[in-house]
Each structure stands twice: as C-alpha cells, then as structure tokens.
Scaffold this active site. Structure first.
Site: not given
Ligand code: ASP
Length: 338
Positions: A192, A220, A222-223, A243-244, A246
């Site tokens: 991300t 799905r 994510g965040d 980022t992380g 989600g």
């Molecule tokens: N936060 C993103 C998600 O869960 C993934 C990422 O940060 O790489 O979609």
C-alpha cells in the site's frame, strides 16, 4: 462551510510518504531492488514537493505523490496491485482534506488507472464519501478520469504470487507473506502507498491507495479506503496514512485514533502513532503510520521490520528509508525506470 479556516502566513512545506510496511527481509532485498524503491520513493516525493513549492495545495501534493507510486509496478497500488482470488485487481483508495474535513474514497474498482484521482473526484464532484465497484467506475468515466482495460494491472509477479497463495490456501498481505515464507521469489514485502502533506497555507491532507490483499475474496475491503481507518486529516491535529493488516486497522480506527490522541489528549505525534500501533498489536495486527501536524512535525512509525517511506521539506531534499535506520538523502534521477 469550512470547519478549520485557512491560516494566514506561510507555513513550512512538508510531504511524507509510505510505500507499505511489513516483514521486509534484508537478505531478500538486493541492492539493485532497494535502489529501485529508493528512486521510486524519491520521484514520488519530488513530484509532490513540486506542487507544494509552486504554491499548490496539500491535497494536490498528496495526489501527485501517490500517482507516481500508483504508476510504478513496485508498489501494491495502481499498476502494481495484487490479485484477488478471482484473478482480478480490485483497487481501493481514499483522500481527506484537513481544512474542510471533506473526504472521498473508492473501493473494489478494476478499471480506474489512478484510484487516488477517483477518490478526489468523489470528494469534489459528488455528494458522497465512498463509491464502489461498477458505480464508482461509471462515475469516474463520466468525470473524465483515465479508464483502462483491467489487463493494464496485470504483472507476472503478482500473478505468480496469487498462484502460490491459492495453492497454500492463504490470504496474503502483500508485505507479509507469513512466518518467513516469501511468496514466489518476493524480495521483501511491499505494499500500500500513502502520503500526507502540509502546504504553505498551513493546510493538511492525507491519501492512501492499495490493491489490498493477494487472494482476497468475497469483495473484501481493507482499511485503505476507509476514512478514519486508513486515512484521516484534520488541521486541528494531524494528517495520517496507514499501512498494515487492514482488518485490525479498521477495528482500531487507526488514523482517527491517532489524530484524536493528538487533538484531545495532546499527545506528541510519535507517541500517538505508537499507541495506535500498540493497540493494533494487541489485537494481532501490525504495520505502520505516517503522521504530520500543521507545524510540519512528522512521524513515520512502524512495528514491522521495515516500511518503505520518505520525507521532503523546505530544503527540497528527498530522504528515504526502508529499515529502522534514519532516512538518507536520495538524488532523484528522472531517467530511472520505475
Ligand atoms: N492495509 C492494506 C489492506 O489491508 C494492506 C497494506 O497496507 O499493505 O488492504
């Protein structure tokens, strides 16, 4: 109309970006590949800073910086997005203006070349905050954004990652392939992208863009496209991009949580970010946050082994980092292929 009026005077300029946090392994990241990331990050910083230096707004700087990363195959956003279980690239993005608290987002889009532009267009040209799927694509087309065939997002590497994820029955965060098991020759995980900026008028903005998770199913989300989770900006506190993992970032309301600690509890920004990451760790997640306040102070915090990241300010020098070491200056070579 606006919740936080534009300040008089000239603020310091600042742009902070990330290109994903995760279990990045030094041993897997060749010098050549690390340099490619450093160059891509420096080009993103340079593009965004050019907007700020010419008197442009923080929101335009965020878009300029993110578009560079969306157009690079190196990051899990735009061109380099990962594949869902159905073999599609389902992109997500959001943006927020810290002056007006206006925000825009798109989710599950498959044909919009630059989702960050679509998020901005939702913010500025619709009465809504989030559009998804075919509706979002129709809106983007109507608004004149660049529409591409879904095959534009195909990259062999991402396809191979999907095949491996399917065979192992795993859903993979791009930068975290699981306990020590790199996917399809991955040299380290990356994902991300996001940016936070402060313009000369003292206004903050934040944006985030992603392809989400490899092998994600059932629509799905994510965040990253969720205001308050992946993105938040408020001139009274901070601009944040996350980022992380989600799901945990959504449950912790990560971006708003960080901003609220600064605004209501007067926490220093790095401490606020660390508190949020600790809450996320407590529910089994990890990742990183970039945070910027209206004075130009910033934090780039992560509880993973690395986070692709960078910062630029009034000296115009792009500083980038991957692992824990302090960020180092990188000269941006326009000729380098992203
Ligand atoms: N936060 C993103 C998600 O869960 C993934 C990422 O940060 O790489 O979609």
């Amino acid at each position: 109309m606006s919740t936080n009026s534009v300040k008089a005077g000239v603020s310091p300029l600042r742009l902070v970006i990330h290109g994903g946090a995760g279990a990045i392994k030094r041993s897997k990241l060749t010098t050549e590949r690390a340099q490619a990331y450093q160059q891509a990050l420096a080009q993103s910083l340079t593009a965004g800073y050019a907007v700020l230096a010419s008197g442009g707004s923080s929101i335009d700087a965020v878009i300029a910086a993110i578009v560079v990363m969306e157009d690079s195959p190196l990051f899990n956003a735009g061109k380099g997005s990962v594949f869902s279980h159905a073999g599609r690239n389902e992109l997500e993005s959001s943006i927020m203006d810290g002056t007006t608290l206006m925000a825009g987002a798109v989710a599950a889009v498959t044909t919009i070349r630059n989702p960050i532009r679509a998020a901005y267009t939702v913010m500025t040209k619709s009465a809504h905050v989030m559009l998804m799927g075919q509706g979002a694509e129709a809106f983007a087309a109507e608004q004149g954004l660049e529409i591409v065939d879904p095959s534009y997002f195909y990259t062999q590497k991402r396809w191979d990652q999907l095949q491996q994820a399917i065979s192992e029955e795993r859903v993979l965060r791009d930068h975290d392939a699981g306990p020590g098991t790199p996917v399809a020759g991955e040299d380290g995980k990356h994902g991300t992208v996001g940016a936070v900026a402060l313009d000369r008028y003292g206004n903050l903005a934040a944006g985030t863009s992603t392809g989400g998770l490899t092998n994600k199913r059932f629509g799905r989300v994510g965040d990253s496209p969720i205001i308050g989770a992946g993105t938040y900006a408020d001139n009274r506190s901070v601009a944040v991009s996350a980022t992380g993992t989600g799901e945990m970032f959504i449950r912790a309301a990560a971006a708003f949580n960080t901003a609220a600690q600064v605004r209501l509890l007067h926490k220093p920004i790095a401490e606020a970010a660390d508190n949020t990451l600790a809450e996320i760790a407590a529910i089994g997640g990890d990742g990183g946050l970039i945070v910027l306040d209206a004075k130009g102070d910033y934090a780039m915090r992560f509880n993973t082994s690395g986070m692709y990241r960078g910062v630029i300010g009034n000296d115009g020098i792009a500083r980038v980092g991957i692992f824990l070491e302090a960020e180092t200056p990188v000269t941006c070579s326009p000729a380098s292929a992203l």
